[in-house]
Design a protein around this motif. Structure first.
Motif, PDB file in Angstrom:
ATOM      1  N   LEU A 301      -0.512  39.484  23.594  1.00  0.00           N
ATOM      2  CA  LEU A 301       0.840  38.948  23.744  1.00  0.00           C
ATOM      3  C   LEU A 301       1.220  37.979  22.620  1.00  0.00           C
ATOM      4  N   PHE A 308       4.114  32.428  23.306  1.00  0.00           N
ATOM      5  CA  PHE A 308       4.948  33.206  24.222  1.00  0.00           C
ATOM      6  C   PHE A 308       5.089  32.409  25.513  1.00  0.00           C
ATOM      7  N   GLU A 309       6.002  32.831  26.371  1.00  0.00           N
ATOM      8  CA  GLU A 309       6.264  32.078  27.593  1.00  0.00           C
ATOM      9  C   GLU A 309       6.134  32.960  28.827  1.00  0.00           C
ATOM     10  N   CYS A 324       0.370  28.761  23.832  1.00  0.00           N
ATOM     11  CA  CYS A 324       0.265  28.638  22.373  1.00  0.00           C
ATOM     12  C   CYS A 324      -1.181  28.857  21.942  1.00  0.00           C
ATOM     13  N   LYS A 423      11.335  27.647  23.956  1.00  0.00           N
ATOM     14  CA  LYS A 423       9.884  27.446  23.982  1.00  0.00           C
ATOM     15  C   LYS A 423       9.381  26.586  22.819  1.00  0.00           C
TER      16      LYS A 423
END
Length: 576
Positions: A301, A308-309, A324, A423
């Protein structure tokens, strides 16, 4: 008598001492001496004396004309006092002219200049000492130790009001409120706040005092709360949150704290149902590992941005998790772990060999105790599987745990209820906590000297730490003004939220010890020492007191100009 210059055609003029006399009706002159070999300065003195022989003037040595000569270093004092004023802290802490307000001003300035105990401070302010100019500039005749303690008691009663004013000045609606806990070790046994606890200074065997700092989103300190030394972060957080609610009033705030300060329990009990206070914190290692095992975190991912969140994950409903990965941190973490595991292996092998060579009867119950100390020394026990017998033991590496930790190395997860916040902004806001760490370093270093703590009563200790926080406020302002003259980075490259980079200018300053203009750069404390070279000279001539300042160097001129004192002190020495 008079002095006359007689010109010669082919040689220098003759300078003669002559007198006039009358012979009958004629005036004639008689030469008494040839003064041609005397220096011009001596000739001028003689002319002055012969011209006015009866007015009471006489030719004397220059040093005999002046009395009460004194020279006091004032450049660094002027800079600190001016910063205290223009930073706005004077209006908040000492807006009036009462004696207590003046003494608190003197205590803040003296701490900036490196003084420590109240006794050393009062002695430094004695007439004729190097720091007596502080009292002169704030219009105070003298300070005793009792005066210092009385002013501290006065300040203790006004701490809440002062912190409220600072909060009103620096906290805006929707901004971040940074908080973290630190500690300072304590020598002595009489302070009720001094308790044994987790030492952040690695001073085992000494009690300590904990304090939690509240800062605006740029790291400016606005409040401090003192706790007993055995208070852990999560227990201190509810008390800090009460302070935050009081200061924020009806403003919407984002409370930012690390994973030890804002825990899941703290969120549930104190933040989740609060409509004005939001939060940003980080997950602990066990929680990250749990997300990884449930496939919420997958290495695939991570894109080029390594971020990414995740939203609406079970257990984090109504929240956003920002995942992170820092590749440099991952490499460093894995390398450090491998080294520590190898050291632990060597210790275990040595222990096995020692047990095998032992001729005395081995007590079976002692073996786990001995091995436990060895394996916990490097904190690597979770990666080892141990089996004990009556005379020895065996060990093996838990490869499954080790492989999982290697995969999630460098990964950290931020948790927030601000779902709509971008983010990258979440990461940048959380990393603002490094500014709080800078404040802690300033408090504990020679810049402010929060240690040693000389007080014993709870109120005096709290006031001492509060004065140190106010000093940190002024020190931050001065550092911002002197960014060009210090190694401080003007603006870090924050295009990558995962790993902030220093600018090329800051790296060059550190390497060459000069800024882009070719001017010298140095540490904050060294700038103050350099400014101490600017002196105020006071002397008396003919019963008139005259005050002059010594010349200042180009660096001193620049430092004073950046702090706002370019027109208030002495001129720059001409280089022509």
């Amino acid at each position: 008598m008079y002095i006359e210059t007689v010109k010669n055609r082919k040689s220098p003029p003759a300078i003669l001492l002559r007198e006039s006399h009358r012979v009958g009706n004629k005036v004639k002159k008689r030469t008494l001496a040839n003064l041609s070999l005397l220096p011009p300065r001596v000739l001028e003195f003689l002319k002055l004396e012969l011209k006015n022989p009866s007015d009471g003037k006489s030719v004397v040595a220059a040093e005999d004309l002046f009395t009460k000569v004194s020279s006091i270093a004032v450049g660094h004092i002027k800079a600190c006092l001016h910063a205290f004023k223009v930073s706005g802290l004077e209006k908040v802490v000492a807006p009036g002219t009462s004696k207590n307000e003046k003494i608190i001003t003197a205590l803040i300035i003296s701490r900036l200049l490196g003084l420590r105990s109240k006794l050393s401070t009062s002695n430094a302010f004695l007439e004729g000492s190097g720091m007596c100019a502080v009292l002169q500039f704030i219009d105070l005749k003298s300070i005793t130790v009792d005066d210092c303690y009385a002013a501290m008691d006065w300040l203790y009663e006004r701490q809440d009001k002062i912190q409220q004013k600072l909060a009103n000045k620096h906290l805006k609606d929707g901004c971040a409120l940074l908080t973290d806990l630190s500690s300072s070790y304590y020598y002595g046994e009489n302070c009720p706040l001094a308790k044994y606890g987790y030492s952040r200074d690695n001073k085992k065997g000494l009690p300590q005092i904990n304090y939690s700092l509240l800062c605006s989103e740029n790291g400016t300190p606005i409040g401090i709360k003192v706790f007993p030394g055995n208070t852990i972060d999560s227990k201190a957080f509810p008390e800090v949150l009460k302070e935050a609610k009081k200061y924020c009033d009806k403003k919407e705030m984002i409370v930012v704290g690390d994973r030890g300060t804002i825990t899941g329990k703290g969120i549930t009990e104190h933040l989740r149902n609060n409509k004005t206070l939001h939060w940003i914190t980080a997950l602990k290692h066990a929680a990250i590992k749990c997300l990884f095992e449930k496939d919420h975190i997958q290495l695939s991912l991570f894109g080029e941005e390594n971020i990414f969140e995740l939203t609406d994950i079970k257990g984090y409903e109504g929240e956003k998790l920002v995942v992170c990965k820092n590749e440099k941190l991952a490499t460093k973490t894995n390398l450090t772990r491998d080294i520590l595991i190898e050291l632990t292996k060597d210790s275990l092998v040595e222990c096995q060999e020692s047990l095998a060579k032992q001729k005395k009867k081995i007590i079976a119950s002692n073996i786990p105790l001995k091995v436990g100390k060895l394996i916990n020394k490097k904190k690597m026990s979770k990666y080892f599987i141990l089996n004990f017998s009556e005379t020895s033991f065996t060990w093996a590496i838990d490869e499954e745990k080790l492989s999982i930790d290697k995969e999630i190395a460098g990964i950290y997860v931020l948790r927030t209820d601000k779902i709509k916040m971008e983010k990258k902004k979440v990461v940048k806001t959380y990393k603002s906590l490094c500014d709080v760490e800078k404040d802690f370093r300033a408090l504990k270093s020679t810049e402010i000297n929060i240690r040693p703590i000389f007080h014993h009563t709870e109120e005096r200790v709290k006031t001492h730490i509060f004065i140190c926080m106010l000093t940190c406020y002024v020190e931050r302002y001065m550092k911002e003004c002197w960014t060009d003259l210090t190694f401080r980075d003007t603006e870090s490259d924050k295009s990558d939220p995962i790993s902030f980079k220093r600018t090329e200018e800051a790296i060059k300053k550190e390497r060459t010890k000069e800024n882009s203009k070719g001017e010298s750069v140095m540490a904050f404390r060294d700038i103050l020492k350099t400014l101490a070279g600017v002196h105020m000279v006071t002397f008396e001539y003919n019963k008139i007191e005259i005050v002059k300042y010594t010349y200042k160097s180009e660096f001193q001129r620049k430092a004073l100009e950046l702090i706002g004192l370019d027109n208030l002190l002495c001129p720059v020495k001409s280089t022509e």
